[in-house]
Design a protein around this motif. Structure first.
Motif, PDB file in Angstrom:
ATOM      1  N   SER A 286       0.919  -1.493  -0.385  1.00 39.18           N
ATOM      2  CA  SER A 286       0.138  -0.392  -0.234  1.00 39.18           C
ATOM      3  C   SER A 286       0.729   1.344   0.265  1.00 39.18           C
ATOM      4  O   SER A 286       1.984   1.109   0.161  1.00 39.18           O
ATOM      5  N   VAL A 287      -0.161   2.545  -0.942  1.00 40.50           N
ATOM      6  CA  VAL A 287       0.813   3.656  -0.756  1.00 40.50           C
ATOM      7  C   VAL A 287       0.020   4.991  -0.325  1.00 40.50           C
ATOM      8  O   VAL A 287      -0.890   4.693  -0.719  1.00 40.50           O
ATOM      9  N   THR A 288      -0.012   5.512   0.699  1.00 41.95           N
ATOM     10  CA  THR A 288      -0.808   6.464   1.212  1.00 41.95           C
ATOM     11  C   THR A 288      -0.230   7.605   0.980  1.00 41.95           C
ATOM     12  O   THR A 288       1.061   8.518   1.478  1.00 41.95           O
TER      13      THR A 288
ATOM     14  N   ALA B 295       9.769   5.855  -4.657  1.00 42.02           N
ATOM     15  CA  ALA B 295       8.429   6.697  -4.038  1.00 42.02           C
ATOM     16  C   ALA B 295       8.882   7.661  -3.294  1.00 42.02           C
ATOM     17  O   ALA B 295       8.974   8.843  -3.022  1.00 42.02           O
ATOM     18  N   MET B 296       9.886   7.459  -2.316  1.00 40.08           N
ATOM     19  CA  MET B 296      10.541   7.925  -1.277  1.00 40.08           C
ATOM     20  C   MET B 296      11.770   9.589  -2.070  1.00 40.08           C
ATOM     21  O   MET B 296      11.279  10.349  -1.314  1.00 40.08           O
ATOM     22  N   SER B 297      12.483   9.033  -2.917  1.00 37.69           N
ATOM     23  CA  SER B 297      12.785  10.048  -3.838  1.00 37.69           C
ATOM     24  C   SER B 297      12.076  11.201  -4.681  1.00 37.69           C
ATOM     25  O   SER B 297      12.363  12.341  -4.032  1.00 37.69           O
ATOM     26  N   ILE B 298      10.477  10.562  -5.339  1.00 36.77           N
ATOM     27  CA  ILE B 298       9.946  11.351  -5.701  1.00 36.77           C
ATOM     28  C   ILE B 298       9.841  12.430  -4.762  1.00 36.77           C
ATOM     29  O   ILE B 298       8.848  13.674  -4.940  1.00 36.77           O
ATOM     30  N   ALA B 299       8.909  11.573  -3.642  1.00 40.68           N
ATOM     31  CA  ALA B 299       8.323  12.707  -2.644  1.00 40.68           C
ATOM     32  C   ALA B 299       9.130  13.803  -2.315  1.00 40.68           C
ATOM     33  O   ALA B 299       8.914  14.422  -1.559  1.00 40.68           O
TER      34      ALA B 299
ATOM     35  N   GLN C 164      10.707  15.755  -3.053  1.00 37.12           N
ATOM     36  CA  GLN C 164      11.193  16.350  -4.637  1.00 37.12           C
ATOM     37  C   GLN C 164      10.522  17.367  -4.259  1.00 37.12           C
ATOM     38  O   GLN C 164       9.986  18.667  -5.678  1.00 37.12           O
ATOM     39  N   LEU C 165       8.783  16.533  -4.239  1.00 35.84           N
ATOM     40  CA  LEU C 165       7.429  17.372  -4.424  1.00 35.84           C
ATOM     41  C   LEU C 165       7.450  18.558  -2.598  1.00 35.84           C
ATOM     42  O   LEU C 165       7.237  18.110  -1.682  1.00 35.84           O
ATOM     43  N   ASP C 166       6.512  20.021  -3.405  1.00 37.87           N
ATOM     44  CA  ASP C 166       6.652  20.065  -2.447  1.00 37.87           C
ATOM     45  C   ASP C 166       5.074  20.179  -1.537  1.00 37.87           C
ATOM     46  O   ASP C 166       3.776  19.130  -2.097  1.00 37.87           O
ATOM     47  N   ASN C 167       5.534  19.739  -0.379  1.00 41.83           N
ATOM     48  CA  ASN C 167       4.260  19.333   0.133  1.00 41.83           C
ATOM     49  C   ASN C 167       3.215  18.247   0.345  1.00 41.83           C
ATOM     50  O   ASN C 167       2.519  18.303   0.858  1.00 41.83           O
ATOM     51  N   VAL C 168       4.270  17.394  -0.385  1.00 39.51           N
ATOM     52  CA  VAL C 168       3.395  16.309   0.093  1.00 39.51           C
ATOM     53  C   VAL C 168       4.237  15.349   0.819  1.00 39.51           C
ATOM     54  O   VAL C 168       5.496  14.889   1.272  1.00 39.51           O
ATOM     55  N   ASP C 169       3.459  14.357   1.696  1.00 39.46           N
ATOM     56  CA  ASP C 169       4.314  13.835   2.683  1.00 39.46           C
ATOM     57  C   ASP C 169       3.961  11.785   1.892  1.00 39.46           C
ATOM     58  O   ASP C 169       2.168  11.782   0.881  1.00 39.46           O
ATOM     59  N   VAL C 170       4.215  10.908   2.590  1.00 41.96           N
ATOM     60  CA  VAL C 170       3.246   9.782   1.905  1.00 41.96           C
ATOM     61  C   VAL C 170       4.337   8.260   3.268  1.00 41.96           C
ATOM     62  O   VAL C 170       4.898   8.354   4.064  1.00 41.96           O
ATOM     63  N   LEU C 171       3.404   7.580   3.468  1.00 40.89           N
ATOM     64  CA  LEU C 171       3.206   6.601   4.283  1.00 40.89           C
ATOM     65  C   LEU C 171       3.286   4.902   3.137  1.00 40.89           C
ATOM     66  O   LEU C 171       2.431   4.488   2.150  1.00 40.89           O
ATOM     67  N   LEU C 172       4.322   4.331   2.864  1.00 36.57           N
ATOM     68  CA  LEU C 172       4.330   3.121   2.559  1.00 36.57           C
ATOM     69  C   LEU C 172       4.449   1.710   3.181  1.00 36.57           C
ATOM     70  O   LEU C 172       5.143   1.807   4.592  1.00 36.57           O
ATOM     71  N   VAL C 173       3.667   0.452   2.596  1.00 43.28           N
ATOM     72  CA  VAL C 173       3.780  -0.322   3.293  1.00 43.28           C
ATOM     73  C   VAL C 173       4.343  -1.031   2.872  1.00 43.28           C
ATOM     74  O   VAL C 173       3.907  -2.381   1.105  1.00 43.28           O
ATOM     75  N   ASP C 174       5.919  -1.862   2.194  1.00 44.27           N
ATOM     76  CA  ASP C 174       5.279  -3.391   1.515  1.00 44.27           C
ATOM     77  C   ASP C 174       5.067  -4.233   1.730  1.00 44.27           C
ATOM     78  O   ASP C 174       4.342  -4.623   2.720  1.00 44.27           O
ATOM     79  N   LYS C 175       5.454  -5.737   1.157  1.00 45.63           N
ATOM     80  CA  LYS C 175       4.519  -7.065   0.955  1.00 45.63           C
ATOM     81  C   LYS C 175       4.492  -7.770   2.759  1.00 45.63           C
ATOM     82  O   LYS C 175       4.092  -8.800   2.301  1.00 45.63           O
ATOM     83  N   ARG C 176       5.615  -7.691   3.040  1.00 42.72           N
ATOM     84  CA  ARG C 176       6.249  -8.368   4.255  1.00 42.72           C
ATOM     85  C   ARG C 176       6.022  -7.446   5.679  1.00 42.72           C
ATOM     86  O   ARG C 176       6.581  -7.700   6.254  1.00 42.72           O
TER      87      ARG C 176
ATOM     88  N   LYS D  26       7.238  -4.169   6.785  1.00 44.16           N
ATOM     89  CA  LYS D  26       7.980  -3.127   6.536  1.00 44.16           C
ATOM     90  C   LYS D  26       6.971  -1.458   5.907  1.00 44.16           C
ATOM     91  O   LYS D  26       6.614  -1.559   5.135  1.00 44.16           O
ATOM     92  N   THR D  27       7.664  -0.771   6.823  1.00 46.33           N
ATOM     93  CA  THR D  27       7.514   0.706   6.514  1.00 46.33           C
ATOM     94  C   THR D  27       8.236   1.484   6.455  1.00 46.33           C
ATOM     95  O   THR D  27       9.158   1.761   6.345  1.00 46.33           O
ATOM     96  N   TRP D  28       7.715   2.358   5.708  1.00 49.50           N
ATOM     97  CA  TRP D  28       8.514   3.473   4.690  1.00 49.50           C
ATOM     98  C   TRP D  28       7.766   5.225   5.488  1.00 49.50           C
ATOM     99  O   TRP D  28       6.382   4.770   4.943  1.00 49.50           O
ATOM    100  N   MET D  29       7.791   5.865   5.987  1.00 44.24           N
ATOM    101  CA  MET D  29       6.908   7.615   6.397  1.00 44.24           C
ATOM    102  C   MET D  29       7.675   8.641   6.109  1.00 44.24           C
ATOM    103  O   MET D  29       8.922   8.625   7.003  1.00 44.24           O
ATOM    104  N   THR D  30       7.147   9.779   5.507  1.00 42.32           N
ATOM    105  CA  THR D  30       8.306  11.056   5.484  1.00 42.32           C
ATOM    106  C   THR D  30       8.074  11.833   6.681  1.00 42.32           C
ATOM    107  O   THR D  30       6.583  11.902   7.083  1.00 42.32           O
ATOM    108  N   PRO D  31       8.457  12.657   7.122  1.00 41.99           N
ATOM    109  CA  PRO D  31       8.095  13.577   8.697  1.00 41.99           C
ATOM    110  C   PRO D  31       7.101  14.577   8.660  1.00 41.99           C
ATOM    111  O   PRO D  31       7.014  14.399   9.793  1.00 41.99           O
ATOM    112  N   GLY D  32       7.077  14.911   7.038  1.00 41.04           N
ATOM    113  CA  GLY D  32       5.579  15.492   7.344  1.00 41.04           C
ATOM    114  C   GLY D  32       4.167  15.366   7.502  1.00 41.04           C
ATOM    115  O   GLY D  32       3.338  16.476   8.390  1.00 41.04           O
TER     116      GLY D  32
END
Length: 344
Positions: free
Chosen positions: A286-288, A312-316, A318-330, A332-338
Motif C-alpha cells: 500500500s501507498v498513502t 517513491a521516497m525520492s520523488i516525494a 522532491q515535491l512540495d507539501n507531499v508526504d507518503v506512508l509506504l508498506v511493503d508486502k512483508r 516494512k514501512t517507510w514514512m516521510t516526516p511531514g
C-alpha cells in the motif's frame, strides 16, 4: 468505477469504516443527511451519504445553520456525482466510455481535460509508471478471472502493446487514442478530483469545517475546537487493523493498495498494473499520499506504488507539501516526516 476502500476515518476515539461513522452506529443511508452531536455551543455535526463511483460517499460538516449545512452537503454530492458521470468507464453516457468506444472524443469537457492534463504530468514525472492506458490489461485480467485463471503470456503481451500514454493526444477540441484497441481508465484520479470539487462547493456555502470522502479524503478546519479530523490507514493484510492514524491538516489523503481487487489470493496479481511488465508491481502492498489536492494525492498514490519504495521516497522528497506512508508486502514501512500521526 469502483471505490478503493483503503482508508478508514476516525471520529473521536472510535475508529470507523467510513468517514465519521462510529463502530457502534450504522452509517446513514445513501441520500440522507443526519443531524449529529453538538461539537461546541451552537455548532453541530451534519453527516450525509450518497452513491457515486459504485459505492457510498460521505460528507461531514460542522456548522451553526442546519439548512446551510444540508445545502452544502447536497452541493458537494452534486459535484462528485458529476465527475463520476463524466469519467465512468462503465456508463455509456460518460465521455470516457465514448472515447474508449470510438477512439476519439470531440469537444471534451473542461473537467475531463483538466484531469487528462494531470495524468500527462504524472506520467512524465514517473517515467511512465503512471499510465491511464493500462485499461486493456485490466480487461484481460478480469476476463481471465471470470474463468478462474490468469491471462496467458500471449494475452498479456497483446494488451501491453496497447499501453502507452504517449499514444493519447489531448487538446480542447479533441482527445484521440492513436492505436485501435486502446482504452483508458481514470479510476486512479477521478475520485481525487471529485473530492476537490466537492470541497470547493461545500466552502461556497460558507462552511469552514468539513471532512469529505469520495474514496479519497480531504478536510477543512477542525472536527471540534482543538481536535483535528483524523483518518486511519488500513493495514494491507488485516482489515480490522490500522497501520497508522493520520491527523488531517487540510491536505488530501489517498491510498492505493494491492488488496482491494485481487486476481490471486496471494495479492501478487491485483488491479494495479506496471505498464513496463503488464502485471502488478511486486514490492509494495500500500501507498498513502498526503498532497495539496485530491487529484494530486490520488494519482501519486498509484504512480508511487508502481515505482517502488526507493523511487517513491525520492520523488516525494522532491515535491512540495507531499508526504507518503509506504508498506511493503512483508510489512516494512517507510514514512516521510511531514505526516502527523496519532497512536492507532
Amino acid at each position: 468505477m469502483q471505490r478503493r476502500t483503503l482508508i478508514s476515518a476516525a471520529l473521536g476515539s472510535a475508529l470507523t469504516g467510513v468517514a465519521g461513522w462510529g463502530l457502534l452506529q450504522p452509517p446513514p443511508q445513501a441520500g440522507t443527511i443526519v443531524r449529529g452531536w453538538e461539537a461546541q455551543p451552537g455548532m453541530r455535526l451534519y453527516t450525509g451519504a450518497d452513491l457515486a463511483f459504485g459505492t457510498t460517499i460521505a460528507i461531514q460538516v460542522l456548522h451553526d445553520n442546519q439548512r446551510q449545512a444540508e445545502l452544502a452537503i447536497q452541493d458537494g454530492f452534486h459535484e462528485a456525482k458529476k465527475i463520476d458521470a463524466l469519467m465512468s468507464i462503465y456508463s455509456e453516457s460518460s465521455q470516457v466510455f465514448q472515447l474508449n468506444r470510438d477512439g476519439r472524443l470531440c469537444q471534451p469537457d473542461p473537467h475531463l481535460l483538466r484531469v487528462l492534463q494531470e495524468t500527462v504530468r504524472l506520467s512524465t514525472l514517473s517515467g511512465g509508471a503512471f499510465d491511464i492506458t493500462v485499461q486493456p490489461l485490466w480487461l484481460q485480467f478480469t476476463k481471465a478471472a471470470a474463468m478462474n485463471t490468469l491471462p496467458s503470456p500471449a494475452a498479456i503481451r497483446s494488451a501491453k502493446a496497447l499501453v502507452n500514454w504517449r499514444n493519447l493526444s489531448i487538446d480542447r477540441h479533441e482527445v484521440r487514442l492513436h492505436k485501435p484497441g486502446m482504452s483508458i481508465t481514470l479510476n486512479g484520479v477521478a475520485q481525487g478530483y471529485a473530492v476537490d470539487l466537492a470541497l470547493a462547493a461545500v466552502r461556497q456555502r460558507g462552511i469552514r469545517h468539513a471532512l469529505l470522502d469520495t474514496g479519497e479524503f480531504i478536510s477543512s478546519g477542525n472536527k471540534a475546537p482543538s481536535h483535528d479530523w483524523m483518518v486511519g490507514v488500513q493495514d494491507p493484510r488485516r482489515d480490522d487493523v490500522l497501520t497508522a492514524v493520520l491527523k488531517m491538516d487540510g491536505r488530501s489523503v489517498a491510498t492505493s493498495g494491492d488488496y482491494e481487487t485481487i486476481f490471486t489470493p496471494d495479492f501478487v496479481h491485483n488491479h494495479i498494473f506496471d505498464p513496463a511488465t503488464g502485471d502488478s508491481p511486486l514490492e509494495l502492498a500500500s501507498v498513502t499520499v498526503a498532497a495539496p489536492t485530491g487529484l494530486q494525492a490520488d494519482g501519486l498514490s498509484t504512480a508511487l506504488f508502481v515505482m517502488g519504495s526507493a523511487k517513491a521516497m525520492s520523488i516525494a522528497a522532491q515535491l512540495d507539501n507531499v508526504d507518503v506512508l509506504l508498506v511493503d508486502k512483508r510489512g516494512k514501512t517507510w514514512m516521510t516526516p511531514g505526516l502527523r500521526t496519532t497512536p492507532a
